[in-house]
Design an enzyme around this catalytic site. Structure first.
Site, short mmCIF file in Angstrom:
data_model
loop_
_atom_site.label_atom_id
_atom_site.label_comp_id
_atom_site.label_asym_id
_atom_site.label_seq_id
_atom_site.Cartn_x
_atom_site.Cartn_y
_atom_site.Cartn_z
CB THR A 1 10.98 14.17 33.56
OG1 THR A 1 11.64 13.81 32.39
CG2 THR A 1 11.84 14.94 34.52
CB THR B 1 7.78 16.85 29.04
OG1 THR B 1 9.24 16.37 28.83
CG2 THR B 1 7.53 17.03 30.28
CG ASP B 2 11.43 13.42 25.47
OD1 ASP B 2 11.44 14.60 25.71
OD2 ASP B 2 11.96 12.47 25.64
#
Length: 331
Positions: free
Chosen positions: A14, A89-90
């Site tokens: 992101t 971030t996942d």
């Protein structure tokens, strides 16, 4: 005084996204572009920036992270004082734990990212990148293994987990809380972890798949045997409570464990898998007799990472490695 030398490896995510030609965001910004958005970085360190990957977090693989670990070791040998990794971030908690287990250097390795894209109001990527470089350049972060810096909190790789789908404060450390924080341009460490020895790496890791099976009410354990029959090299079971399964699922463990390692974690997300309290079929005592290995206080995600790395790098005595985390086979 000379500025510290910080190597920045950008993997996508992101923090690096821009609107695509169709609907939605895709990671297209390079590491150099990310750094240019934060001019204050030039005041903190001499940066060497590499666009290592341009992927969404879910597309990262063990091979990517093993290649990254080798690049980090090379940067350390060439005089880097710290490392910053930017990514989606996942899978930040997984990347951090992988690097913590296989990077041997004691220089700070910091993983960060963003919950809001660069084109969103209140984009958090620049602030997270600035804080990450600040921590990577700090002597206080040396020797602590891999850290996650997010929303000005400093998390140890062994504790950190993504605990919210969208908030900028998405990351938490269980059970300890953060090791420190960044405030008024200063790094404050309020806790310390003793780094565990990293896994010895082999030159050519072997591809091994490890299944993560979470059990629910009335689960008969069929997925345990299905995974074994589909060629998985190991299985991590997120069991009930203190590390329990049903009696019928315990029978599946008996059939599988002679052939591949079976690790028992807890689906609760907190606490340690028990070792010597309950004795019913499917309890921790019973599963130990059936050959299962306790994950200790590692959750299922991190237990799967550890088991996969042990298999990929041909480590001996898997139970001994889990004993470092409060698990293993002995009470």
């Amino acid at each position: 005084m000379d500025q510290p030398k910080i190597a920045v490896f950008a993997l996508g995510g992101t923090i690096a996204t821009q609107p695509g030609q169709s609907a939605g965001l895709i990671p297209t910004l390079t590491g150099e572009a990310l750094v240019r958005t934060v001019p204050q970085l030039a005041e903190l360190a001499r940066l060497e920036v590499a666009t290592f990957r341009q992927l969404p977090g879910p597309d990262l693989a063990f091979a990517d992270l093993e290649a990254l670990a080798a690049a980090i070791e090379n940067a350390a040998s060439e005089g880097a004082d710290g490392i910053v990794v930017t990514q989606g971030t996942d899978t930040i908690e997984e990347t951090a734990f992988v690097l913590d287990r296989i990077v041997a250097s004691d220089i700070p390795v910091i993983v960060t990212g963003a919950m809001r894209s660069p084109v969103a109001p209140g984009a958090d990527g620049p602030a997270n990148l600035l804080a990450a470089v600040r921590v990577a350049a700090s002597p206080a972060a040396r020797g602590l293994g891999t850290l996650v810096v997010f929303d000005d909190d400093i998390h140890a790789a062994r504790f950190v987990t993504k605990a919210h789908t969208s908030r900028p404060s998405a990351f938490r450390s269980r059970p300890s809380g953060p090791l420190g924080f960044v405030v008024e341009q200063r790094v404050r460490m309020v806790a310390h972890v003793n780094r565990l020895p990293p896994i010895g790496r082999c030159a050519a890791p072997q591809r091994h798949r490890v299944a993560l099976v979470t059990l629910g009410l009335d689960d008969d354990g069929a997925l345990i045997e299905l995974a074994a029959n589909q060629g998985y090299a190991g299985i991590v079971i997120e069991g009930y409570g203190g590390g329990h399964v049903s009696g019928v699922a315990a029978q599946a463990v008996s059939r599988v464990s002679p052939n591949i390692p079976v690790v028992i974690a807890s689906r609760t997300g907190a606490g340690e898998v028990l070792s010597c309290t309950y004795g019913f079929p499917g309890s921790e005592i019973d599963l130990g007799k059936r050959g299962a290995i306790r994950a200790g206080w590692l959750d299922g995600i991190k237990a799967r990472i550890l088991l996969t790395l042990l298999l990929r790098h041909e480590a001996n005595d898997i139970a001994r490695h889990f004993a470092l985390w409060g698990g293993g086979t002995a009470a």
